[in-house]
Design a protein around this motif. Structure first.
Motif, mmCIF file in Angstrom:
data_model
loop_
_atom_site.group_PDB
_atom_site.id
_atom_site.type_symbol
_atom_site.label_atom_id
_atom_site.label_comp_id
_atom_site.label_asym_id
_atom_site.label_seq_id
_atom_site.Cartn_x
_atom_site.Cartn_y
_atom_site.Cartn_z
ATOM 1 N N GLY A 145 0.835 -1.189 0.000
ATOM 2 C CA GLY A 145 0.000 0.000 0.000
ATOM 3 C C GLY A 145 0.874 1.244 0.000
ATOM 4 O O GLY A 145 1.896 1.318 -0.665
ATOM 5 N N ASP A 146 0.464 2.221 0.779
ATOM 6 C CA ASP A 146 1.233 3.469 0.908
ATOM 7 C C ASP A 146 1.605 3.632 2.380
ATOM 8 O O ASP A 146 0.811 4.151 3.179
ATOM 9 N N PRO A 147 2.807 3.161 2.807
ATOM 10 C CA PRO A 147 3.182 3.217 4.220
ATOM 11 C C PRO A 147 3.137 4.621 4.821
ATOM 12 O O PRO A 147 2.910 4.771 6.020
ATOM 13 N N SER A 148 3.362 5.644 3.985
ATOM 14 C CA SER A 148 3.371 7.013 4.522
ATOM 15 C C SER A 148 1.993 7.445 5.026
ATOM 16 O O SER A 148 1.880 8.380 5.814
ATOM 17 N N LYS A 149 0.940 6.755 4.569
ATOM 18 C CA LYS A 149 -0.411 7.111 4.998
ATOM 19 C C LYS A 149 -0.943 6.165 6.088
ATOM 20 O O LYS A 149 -2.070 6.331 6.538
ATOM 21 N N PHE A 150 -0.112 5.209 6.491
ATOM 22 C CA PHE A 150 -0.558 4.249 7.505
ATOM 23 C C PHE A 150 -0.572 4.916 8.884
ATOM 24 O O PHE A 150 0.458 5.375 9.370
ATOM 25 N N GLN A 151 -1.738 4.982 9.511
ATOM 26 C CA GLN A 151 -1.888 5.665 10.791
ATOM 27 C C GLN A 151 -2.445 4.761 11.896
ATOM 28 O O GLN A 151 -2.690 5.239 13.001
ATOM 29 N N GLU A 152 -2.652 3.500 11.616
ATOM 30 C CA GLU A 152 -3.294 2.630 12.606
ATOM 31 C C GLU A 152 -2.364 2.352 13.793
ATOM 32 O O GLU A 152 -1.150 2.253 13.646
ATOM 33 N N LYS A 153 -2.960 2.219 14.973
ATOM 34 C CA LYS A 153 -2.213 1.817 16.160
ATOM 35 C C LYS A 153 -2.379 0.307 16.362
ATOM 36 O O LYS A 153 -3.466 -0.232 16.196
ATOM 37 N N PHE A 154 -1.286 -0.318 16.715
ATOM 38 C CA PHE A 154 -1.346 -1.753 16.997
ATOM 39 C C PHE A 154 -0.287 -2.068 18.044
ATOM 40 O O PHE A 154 0.583 -1.256 18.366
ATOM 41 N N LYS A 155 -0.346 -3.280 18.571
ATOM 42 C CA LYS A 155 0.560 -3.671 19.652
ATOM 43 C C LYS A 155 1.598 -4.666 19.153
ATOM 44 O O LYS A 155 1.322 -5.503 18.296
ATOM 45 N N ILE A 156 2.782 -4.546 19.722
ATOM 46 C CA ILE A 156 3.841 -5.522 19.502
ATOM 47 C C ILE A 156 4.168 -6.133 20.859
ATOM 48 O O ILE A 156 4.422 -5.421 21.830
ATOM 49 N N GLY A 157 4.118 -7.458 20.927
ATOM 50 C CA GLY A 157 4.308 -8.131 22.198
ATOM 51 C C GLY A 157 5.442 -9.140 22.173
ATOM 52 O O GLY A 157 5.816 -9.660 21.120
ATOM 53 N N LEU A 158 5.986 -9.410 23.351
ATOM 54 C CA LEU A 158 7.027 -10.413 23.542
ATOM 55 C C LEU A 158 6.419 -11.559 24.334
ATOM 56 O O LEU A 158 5.873 -11.350 25.426
ATOM 57 N N TYR A 159 6.513 -12.768 23.790
ATOM 58 C CA TYR A 159 5.838 -13.920 24.384
ATOM 59 C C TYR A 159 6.804 -15.095 24.523
ATOM 60 O O TYR A 159 7.734 -15.254 23.723
ATOM 61 N N ARG A 160 6.560 -15.909 25.518
ATOM 62 C CA ARG A 160 7.213 -17.215 25.575
ATOM 63 C C ARG A 160 6.549 -18.124 24.542
ATOM 64 O O ARG A 160 5.406 -17.905 24.164
ATOM 65 N N SER A 161 7.276 -19.159 24.119
ATOM 66 C CA SER A 161 6.727 -20.051 23.097
ATOM 67 C C SER A 161 7.288 -21.456 23.260
ATOM 68 O O SER A 161 8.455 -21.644 23.615
ATOM 69 N N THR A 162 6.434 -22.431 22.986
ATOM 70 C CA THR A 162 6.862 -23.822 23.048
ATOM 71 C C THR A 162 7.566 -24.268 21.775
ATOM 72 O O THR A 162 8.412 -25.160 21.813
ATOM 73 N N ASP A 163 7.218 -23.647 20.642
ATOM 74 C CA ASP A 163 7.740 -24.110 19.361
ATOM 75 C C ASP A 163 8.416 -23.027 18.532
ATOM 76 O O ASP A 163 8.823 -23.275 17.399
ATOM 77 N N GLY A 164 8.528 -21.812 19.065
ATOM 78 C CA GLY A 164 9.126 -20.722 18.301
ATOM 79 C C GLY A 164 8.178 -20.109 17.298
ATOM 80 O O GLY A 164 8.576 -19.247 16.506
ATOM 81 N N LYS A 165 6.904 -20.504 17.340
ATOM 82 C CA LYS A 165 5.897 -19.961 16.428
ATOM 83 C C LYS A 165 4.670 -19.458 17.176
ATOM 84 O O LYS A 165 4.192 -18.361 16.928
ATOM 85 N N THR A 166 4.178 -20.277 18.069
ATOM 86 C CA THR A 166 2.926 -19.974 18.752
ATOM 87 C C THR A 166 3.190 -19.158 20.020
ATOM 88 O O THR A 166 3.941 -19.600 20.896
ATOM 89 N N PRO A 167 2.597 -17.957 20.128
ATOM 90 C CA PRO A 167 2.808 -17.170 21.343
ATOM 91 C C PRO A 167 2.125 -17.796 22.546
ATOM 92 O O PRO A 167 1.001 -18.287 22.456
ATOM 93 N N GLY A 168 2.814 -17.779 23.675
ATOM 94 C CA GLY A 168 2.265 -18.280 24.932
ATOM 95 C C GLY A 168 2.077 -17.149 25.912
ATOM 96 O O GLY A 168 1.429 -16.141 25.608
ATOM 97 N N SER A 169 2.660 -17.276 27.085
ATOM 98 C CA SER A 169 2.512 -16.237 28.106
ATOM 99 C C SER A 169 3.245 -14.969 27.679
ATOM 100 O O SER A 169 4.338 -15.004 27.139
ATOM 101 N N LYS A 170 2.592 -13.825 27.926
ATOM 102 C CA LYS A 170 3.127 -12.533 27.503
ATOM 103 C C LYS A 170 4.100 -11.999 28.542
ATOM 104 O O LYS A 170 3.823 -12.005 29.735
ATOM 105 N N LEU A 171 5.252 -11.492 28.062
ATOM 106 C CA LEU A 171 6.267 -10.936 28.945
ATOM 107 C C LEU A 171 6.326 -9.419 28.896
ATOM 108 O O LEU A 171 6.639 -8.775 29.891
ATOM 109 N N ALA A 172 6.055 -8.843 27.733
ATOM 110 C CA ALA A 172 6.104 -7.381 27.577
ATOM 111 C C ALA A 172 5.302 -7.002 26.345
ATOM 112 O O ALA A 172 5.122 -7.806 25.424
#
Length: 537
Positions: free
Chosen positions: A182-209
């Motif tokens: 698309g046009d990144p310069s017009k992207f204004q949405e807010k979203f979250k980035i999280g750090l999670y533990r994982s059993t397989d390196g793919k599926t997020p588990g318990s959230k750390l931050a």
């Protein structure tokens, strides 16, 4: 997760086959198809006539681009012209092209894109109008819409915090997110980035931050504020952008990245009962199955600071031999490198034992030193023609920096002699320096046993005199009281019974040495049995 759904409106007459509904829905496919090879609209478009094609959209985020492509087959007269207009859900014309050039051949004419500046739902409409005049016959034309959604990716994840000097694990992860498509310069949405533990390196588990972000991209830090430790069942971390899927994306499968977080541990040869100074001990650094390198074991005396650890073993392999050189209570610290960072496991607290008396008694240097003091003991006796004697003794030391045993300073007992033909009891108080521990080099000089001699104190005594050989009861008591094992150099006795020739009464019996034994009779190194087998810790 936006796709283009073509639906043909079939009709027996060509005039009704020029209508196609483009429905933009949340489907599974990842990319809108390119311009079709066959037309979806065929028919006579009268001069001034308009064909409308609706395109329904749901939750299109800001930065989404809508592109319209239009074309048709050859018009030999050059009379067919098209005017194309894109209307947003409010009906406003957001893009238009008053008139494409006459279609002279099968062409694909790109219509300028429209960028959505705020999240939008509703119906877009593409109006196609004939700006020229109609020639009898059917002129096929086609059109297609492409939706280019933003795409959030995360990359460059790396650990921060922690300290090898202080033996502390990192506390968080630094990562870069980027919005493309698309046009990144017009992207204004807010979203979250999280750090999670994982059993397989793919599926997020318990959230750390977690943190909320916006914009086309930046580097952020996700800090847990505590040293990160791996878990056996969760040996990975994953960073996930928009885990709750608040933003419609072109590709939902590339908004995460993983890091290894090994659960570092140490396994010591389970077949051995504790650790002993100078023994070869097998250590294995465990990582819970996570790939790692730079395996290491570090050591400190219990009570020292975290900065006082010293590397005692390291290898590219996880299994190696460690020789304990610090006695008593020590801490072993395992570590390994994963995802470019050294991770430390929990401190493995161990009590390192002193060597057993059997090991000490078998050492060549110990035997030689004991023989030397025995020879000195005999010299004292023979130099007085058997009238005087002394017990000699010393502490036995182990230098763990070299693995060698040695005798400390010689302790000399009081001079003994015959009084009224009866030998006085010989004794010696063994003294010597205490342990000398080098906490920097992680080694020490430890006293591990005590030694003394039993001279022939009845050489000129009455023929009735005899004594048992080897450790005395007092020797056993001394070892038990001090917690230190001991060795005695004494004559080799034999089974005998001594009787008073006048009365026939048994005076002594057992393994004895008699007055008839000469000063150079066979002698041996005895272990004080009944006492501790090793120095107590």
């Amino acid at each position: 997760m936006i796709d283009l759904l073509r639906r043909w409106i079939n009709s027996p007459t060509p005039a009704r086959r020029n209508t196609c509904v483009l429905r933009l829905e949340r489907l599974e496919a990842r990319e809108v198809p390119s311009i079709p090879d066959t037309p979806f609209g065929i028919g006579n478009l009268m001069k001034g006539g308009v064909h409308s094609f609706p395109a329904k959209a749901k939750d299109l985020p800001s930065g989404t681009m809508v592109e319209i492509y239009f074309g048709g087959s050859k018009d030999t007269t050059g009379q067919f012209k098209a005017s194309v207009t894109l209307k947003d859900p409010k009906g406003a014309a957001v893009r238009s092209n008053p008139s494409f050039a006459p279609i002279q051949s099968e062409e694909r004419l790109a219509f300028a894109a429209y960028t959505i500046t705020a999240k939008t739902s509703g119906q877009f409409t593409v109006d196609v109008k004939n700006a020229g005049k109609v020639i009898e016959g059917s002129y096929p034309y086609w059109g297609t819409a492409k939706i280019k959604l933003p795409d959030i990716t995360v990359s460059g994840a790396k650990y921060f915090g922690g300290s090898e000097k202080d033996h502390k694990n990192p506390t968080g992860v630094e990562v870069t997110f980027k919005v493309s498509g698309g046009d990144p310069s017009k992207f204004q949405e807010k979203f979250k980035i999280g750090l999670y533990r994982s059993t397989d390196g793919k599926t997020p588990g318990s959230k750390l931050a977690e943190t909320e972000v916006s914009g086309a991209g930046q580097t952020i830090k996700l800090d847990t504020k505590s040293p990160l430790q791996g878990r056996i069942h969760e040996p990975y971390l994953v960073v996930v952008a928009d885990n709750d899927k608040k933003v419609e994306e072109d590709n939902e499968g590339n908004n995460s990245t993983k890091l290894d977080l090994p659960p570092i541990g140490v396994m010591i040869d389970p077949g051995k009962n504790g650790l002993t100074l100078m023994d070869n001990e097998t250590f294995t650094v465990t990582t819970g199955g996570v790939a790692a390198s730079g395996f290491r074991i570090e050591l400190r005396q219990r009570g020292q600071a975290d900065t006082d650890y010293t590397i005692v073993a390291g290898s590219s392999a996880s299994k190696f031999t460690v020789i304990p050189r610090l006695a008593d209570k020590v801490d072993y610290l395992p570590s390994a490198i994963a995802s470019g960072v050294r991770f430390y496991g929990a401190t493995h607290q161990v009590t390192v034992q002193f060597p057993e008396l059997t090991t000490i008694a078998a050492d060549t240097k110990v035997v030689q030193a004991a023989q030397g003091l025995w020879n000195q003991t005999k010299t004292i006796l023979t130099s007085s023609n058997g009238q005087n004697w002394r017990e000699l003794g010393a502490y036995i030391y182990l230098d763990t920096s070299t693995g060698t045993y040695s005798f400390g300073p010689t302790s000399t007992g009081p001079l003994n002699s015959l009084i009224n033909g009866i030998p006085t009891t010989a004794t010696v108080s063994v003294v010597g320096p205490g342990d000398q521990v080098n906490t920097t080099n992680k080694s020490g000089i430890y006293y591990v046993a005590w030694f003394h001699t039993h001279p022939q104190d009845h050489w000129r005594a009455s023929p009735l005199f005899s004594r048992g050989v080897g450790p005395s009861t007092q020797d056993v008591n001394t070892s038990n009281t001090s917690g230190i094992p001991g060795l005695v150099f004494d004559y080799v006795g034999q089974q005998m019974t001594v009787k008073d020739p006048r009365t026939g009464k048994v005076i002594n019996s057992g393994i004895l040495v008699h007055t008839s034994v000469g000063v150079n009779a066979n002698a041996s190194l005895y272990q004080i049995t009944g006492g501790p087998a090793r120095r107590r810790t």
